[in-house]
Design a protein around this motif. Structure first.
Motif, PDB file in Angstrom:
ATOM      1  N   ALA A   1      48.546  50.051  52.884  1.00 30.90           N
ATOM      2  CA  ALA A   1      48.016  48.687  52.904  1.00 30.90           C
ATOM      3  C   ALA A   1      46.895  48.545  53.927  1.00 30.90           C
ATOM      4  N   ASP A   2      47.086  49.095  55.125  1.00 30.14           N
ATOM      5  CA  ASP A   2      46.054  49.001  56.166  1.00 30.14           C
ATOM      6  C   ASP A   2      44.736  49.587  55.675  1.00 30.14           C
ATOM      7  N   VAL A   3      44.798  50.819  55.179  1.00 30.02           N
ATOM      8  CA  VAL A   3      43.579  51.506  54.751  1.00 30.02           C
ATOM      9  C   VAL A   3      42.985  50.830  53.521  1.00 30.02           C
ATOM     10  N   GLY A   4      43.834  50.472  52.558  1.00 29.91           N
ATOM     11  CA  GLY A   4      43.334  49.874  51.330  1.00 29.91           C
ATOM     12  C   GLY A   4      42.587  48.575  51.564  1.00 29.91           C
ATOM     13  N   VAL A   5      43.185  47.678  52.346  1.00 30.84           N
ATOM     14  CA  VAL A   5      42.543  46.387  52.616  1.00 30.84           C
ATOM     15  C   VAL A   5      41.247  46.590  53.392  1.00 30.84           C
ATOM     16  N   ASP A   6      41.297  47.410  54.438  1.00 29.56           N
ATOM     17  CA  ASP A   6      40.118  47.632  55.277  1.00 29.56           C
ATOM     18  C   ASP A   6      38.981  48.271  54.478  1.00 29.56           C
ATOM     19  N   ALA A   7      39.310  49.301  53.696  1.00 32.17           N
ATOM     20  CA  ALA A   7      38.274  50.002  52.938  1.00 32.17           C
ATOM     21  C   ALA A   7      37.672  49.110  51.857  1.00 32.17           C
ATOM     22  N   LEU A   8      38.509  48.307  51.190  1.00 32.62           N
ATOM     23  CA  LEU A   8      37.991  47.430  50.148  1.00 32.62           C
ATOM     24  C   LEU A   8      37.065  46.366  50.735  1.00 32.62           C
ATOM     25  N   LEU A   9      37.463  45.745  51.861  1.00 34.44           N
ATOM     26  CA  LEU A   9      36.632  44.709  52.475  1.00 34.44           C
ATOM     27  C   LEU A   9      35.358  45.296  53.061  1.00 34.44           C
ATOM     28  N   THR A  10      35.382  46.567  53.438  1.00 36.67           N
ATOM     29  CA  THR A  10      34.169  47.216  53.920  1.00 36.67           C
ATOM     30  C   THR A  10      33.205  47.462  52.762  1.00 36.67           C
ATOM     31  N   ARG A  11      33.733  47.860  51.609  1.00 32.54           N
ATOM     32  CA  ARG A  11      32.885  48.124  50.440  1.00 32.54           C
ATOM     33  C   ARG A  11      32.307  46.839  49.861  1.00 32.54           C
ATOM     34  N   ILE A  12      33.118  45.781  49.781  1.00 34.74           N
ATOM     35  CA  ILE A  12      32.643  44.514  49.193  1.00 34.74           C
ATOM     36  C   ILE A  12      32.945  43.368  50.170  1.00 34.74           C
ATOM     37  N   PRO A  13      32.216  43.315  51.283  1.00 35.22           N
ATOM     38  CA  PRO A  13      32.500  42.322  52.319  1.00 35.22           C
ATOM     39  C   PRO A  13      32.245  40.891  51.871  1.00 35.22           C
ATOM     40  N   ASP A  14      31.444  40.681  50.811  1.00 35.71           N
ATOM     41  CA  ASP A  14      31.129  39.335  50.335  1.00 35.71           C
ATOM     42  C   ASP A  14      32.082  38.870  49.234  1.00 35.71           C
ATOM     43  N   VAL A  15      33.213  39.553  49.062  1.00 30.84           N
ATOM     44  CA  VAL A  15      34.152  39.211  47.992  1.00 30.84           C
ATOM     45  C   VAL A  15      34.677  37.791  48.166  1.00 30.84           C
ATOM     46  N   GLN A  16      34.775  37.059  47.058  1.00 32.96           N
ATOM     47  CA  GLN A  16      35.260  35.683  47.057  1.00 32.96           C
ATOM     48  C   GLN A  16      36.196  35.465  45.883  1.00 32.96           C
ATOM     49  N   LEU A  17      37.114  34.530  46.054  1.00 36.24           N
ATOM     50  CA  LEU A  17      38.022  34.178  44.969  1.00 36.24           C
ATOM     51  C   LEU A  17      37.224  33.536  43.834  1.00 36.24           C
ATOM     52  N   ALA A  18      37.501  33.954  42.612  1.00 33.75           N
ATOM     53  CA  ALA A  18      36.740  33.479  41.456  1.00 33.75           C
ATOM     54  C   ALA A  18      37.415  32.307  40.750  1.00 33.75           C
ATOM     55  N   CYS A  19      38.386  31.696  41.392  1.00 32.22           N
ATOM     56  CA  CYS A  19      39.054  30.521  40.830  1.00 32.22           C
ATOM     57  C   CYS A  19      39.547  29.669  41.988  1.00 32.22           C
ATOM     58  N   GLU A  20      40.089  28.521  41.678  1.00 28.89           N
ATOM     59  CA  GLU A  20      40.704  27.698  42.712  1.00 28.89           C
ATOM     60  C   GLU A  20      42.065  28.287  43.084  1.00 28.89           C
ATOM     61  N   GLU A  21      42.457  28.114  44.340  1.00 30.48           N
ATOM     62  CA  GLU A  21      43.712  28.705  44.791  1.00 30.48           C
ATOM     63  C   GLU A  21      44.897  28.204  43.968  1.00 30.48           C
ATOM     64  N   HIS A  22      44.899  26.928  43.593  1.00 29.33           N
ATOM     65  CA  HIS A  22      46.024  26.383  42.837  1.00 29.33           C
ATOM     66  C   HIS A  22      46.103  26.942  41.417  1.00 29.33           C
ATOM     67  N   GLU A  23      45.033  27.621  40.968  1.00 29.54           N
ATOM     68  CA  GLU A  23      45.032  28.204  39.629  1.00 29.54           C
ATOM     69  C   GLU A  23      45.660  29.594  39.595  1.00 29.54           C
ATOM     70  N   LEU A  24      45.978  30.158  40.755  1.00 29.92           N
ATOM     71  CA  LEU A  24      46.618  31.463  40.788  1.00 29.92           C
ATOM     72  C   LEU A  24      48.030  31.367  40.218  1.00 29.92           C
ATOM     73  N   ASN A  25      48.409  32.355  39.435  1.00 35.44           N
ATOM     74  CA  ASN A  25      49.729  32.371  38.803  1.00 35.44           C
ATOM     75  C   ASN A  25      50.629  33.398  39.467  1.00 35.44           C
ATOM     76  N   TRP A  26      51.895  33.035  39.581  1.00 33.69           N
ATOM     77  CA  TRP A  26      52.899  33.909  40.173  1.00 33.69           C
ATOM     78  C   TRP A  26      53.973  34.217  39.150  1.00 33.69           C
ATOM     79  N   ARG A  27      54.570  35.384  39.245  1.00 40.79           N
ATOM     80  CA  ARG A  27      55.742  35.721  38.444  1.00 40.79           C
ATOM     81  C   ARG A  27      56.934  35.760  39.396  1.00 40.79           C
ATOM     82  N   SER A  28      57.882  34.864  39.177  1.00 44.65           N
ATOM     83  CA  SER A  28      59.019  34.724  40.083  1.00 44.65           C
ATOM     84  C   SER A  28      60.271  35.334  39.488  1.00 44.65           C
ATOM     85  N   PHE A  29      61.021  35.972  40.337  1.00 43.50           N
ATOM     86  CA  PHE A  29      62.277  36.618  39.969  1.00 43.50           C
ATOM     87  C   PHE A  29      63.144  36.579  41.213  1.00 43.50           C
ATOM     88  N   ILE A  30      64.436  36.684  41.054  1.00 44.03           N
ATOM     89  CA  ILE A  30      65.307  36.561  42.208  1.00 44.03           C
ATOM     90  C   ILE A  30      65.010  37.622  43.270  1.00 44.03           C
TER      91      ILE A  30
END
Length: 494
Positions: A380-409
């Motif tokens: 997780a440390d390397v993945g997040v850091d490397a991805l944000l280094t490659r695409i530092p201008d990344v932005q969410l392409a929808c509103e936060e409330h539009e994100l969908n979750w799959r819930s299970f116990i």
């Protein structure tokens, strides 16, 4: 019925359950709350209602109205997982499984059924099986993991960077952990879309979960046979050659535990950290400004949205008391990771910053504490850091409330995380780093592009003309950035 008199082992009248569609459908026999059905979409709210009604340990119902204790308190959870004399993970001691209350076709049976793995063992058998797993894990080169995770991240980003948009769940978070784990286990050729889909599917209790499990087990069984005959320097070979002498069935079953637990945990962790970075400006500002490191961001996510919400079952080995409740021998308990992490007694403000605090319940505790947690953290440390280094201008392409979750116990996870950014060129990742290199390599033997730090500020233009550099000063000015670049590459494990 008072909380003190309740025991999941008590009998009840099934006809007392309200019919489907009834407003009280979330309430089952004896007035107990169900952890499934319509209310399961927001189990966090259900847990808080249970906490308000019963305290840190509450009675509830699983699918098919199977009784269970839900452990909501942080301290009570830690006591349960750390007291093997009173509580165990062996489902064969659960009365509901022994007396037929739980039917063979119960939707959670894959999680209830006993298996010859260290998670379900006790005493000497647990020490034998877990000793083999931890012994094999001790041979893993963690810097090698970071190198491989960095390269795998670059390969994944290369697939979508030129487009300028992506879904960071299906195109990144669900793939990076599987790519790294297949390499660790010694089966990189098995990494593909099918194994990623199977790993996600087998935990959902879908109609295809059994087939997905069979696909995973077939790959692991073939790997076991292959490494018996031709051992190499990988986790599977070290597990096979451990003095505990595990059987082929024990080997393949433990490979599945390691693969699926590490995969599901890390996939959810990656998605959750990236979601917070993209939706919380303060969080991202702290990262960009250096007030928070990526590892600290990962730990904060483990508090706020643990990859597994609960673990089941723990079973009481004797009559005991926990959180003011009388728990009987043979009762089952739900290890409440998510509700324990927001216990008001340890976290009065649910949104409090827990920076620097690792006392969350995300990786369990006691004899069954996750032995591979540092592997998940590294990915997780390397993945997040490397991805944000490659695409530092990344932005969410929808509103936060539009994100969908799959819930299970057992958990909840993002369905997708759509993003946009300015298209980027692909990086050359032609050299494949080894997890266990035969000889140490220089830090700059394998690099992806130019290392840049987000905290580095541009240098202002000189106010006055400066003297021309001599060869000596030029060499010195070149050496300093190289030294820093090598230090940064070493820290990231590149």
């Amino acid at each position: 019925m008072t909380p003190e008199s309740f025991s999941p082992a008590d009998t009840y009248d099934p006809t007392a359950a309200p019919p489907p569609g009834c407003p009280a459908h979330g309430i089952g026999p004896g007035g107990l709350r169900r952890l499934y059905g319509p209310d399961a979409a927001d189990l966090g709210a259900v847990y808080e209602e249970l906490r308000a009604e019963h305290g840190p340990v509450a009675p509830a119902l699983l699918h098919d109205d199977v009784p269970i204790w839900v452990v909501l308190g942080h301290g009570e959870n830690m006591r349960m997982v750390s007291t093997p004399t009173h509580f165990c993970r062996d489902p064969r001691q659960w009365d509901a499984l022994q007396n037929g209350t739980i039917k063979p076709d119960h939707p959670l049976m894959p999680h209830f059924a006993w298996q010859p793995i260290c998670c379900h063992a006790e005493g000497d058998e647990h020490r034998r099986l877990r000793g083999a797993v931890t012994g094999a894990m001790s041979t893993i080169d963690h810097r090698g993991i970071r190198r491989y995770a960095n390269r795998a991240t670059q390969l994944l980003v290369n697939k979508f960077c030129e487009k300028g948009s992506a879904d960071l769940v299906s195109q990144f978070a669900e793939h990076l952990p599987m790519a790294v784990m297949c390499e660790i286990l010694g089966m990189p050729e098995e990494y593909n879309e099918r194994i990623v889909e199977a790993a996600r599917d087998m935990l959902k209790g879908t109609e295809t979960a059994i087939a997905s499990n069979a696909y995973i087990m077939d790959a692991l069984t073939r790997l076991t046979v292959r490494r018996r005959a031709e051992p190499e320097e990988d986790f599977t070979s070290h597990l096979i050659n451990h003095p505990a002498r595990l059987s082929d069935m024990e080997i393949s079953q433990h490979l599945r535990v390691v693969l699926i637990a590490a995969y599901e945990t890390t996939a959810n962790l990656l998605a959750n950290v990236l979601r917070v970075v993209l939706t919380d400006p303060r969080f991202r500002a702290q990262l960009n400004g250096g007030q928070m490191t990526v590892p600290e961001a990962v730990e904060q996510s483990l508090w706020d949205e643990p990859p597994f919400s609960t673990i089941l079952p723990y079973v009481a080995k004797q009559d005991t008391e926990l959180g003011g409740q009388r728990v009987r021998r043979g009762d089952a308990l739900l290890f409440g990771i998510a509700p324990g992490n927001v216990d008001p007694r340890v976290r009065p403000e649910p949104n409090a910053n827990m920076q620097g605090n690792r006392s969350h319940l995300a990786f369990g505790g006691g004899p069954h504490e996750c032995p591979g947690q540092d592997i998940g953290r590294a990915i997780a440390d390397v993945g997040v850091d490397a991805l944000l280094t490659r695409i530092p201008d990344v932005q969410l392409a929808c509103e936060e409330h539009e994100l969908n979750w799959r819930s299970f116990i057992l958990n909840r996870h993002l369905v997708e995380l759509p993003v946009r950014f300015e298209p980027k060129v692909q990086q050359d990742v032609s050299r494949r780093p080894a997890l266990n290199p035969e000889s140490p390599q220089r830090a700059d033997d394998w690099q992806v592009g130019t290392v840049q730090t987000r905290s580095a500020a541009p240098q202002p233009p000189a106010a006055e003309p400066v003297a021309a550099e001599t060869p000596a000063t030029a060499a010195a000015s070149t050496a300093r950035p190289n030294v820093f670049r090598r230090l940064l590459s070493w820290w990231r494990g590149e």
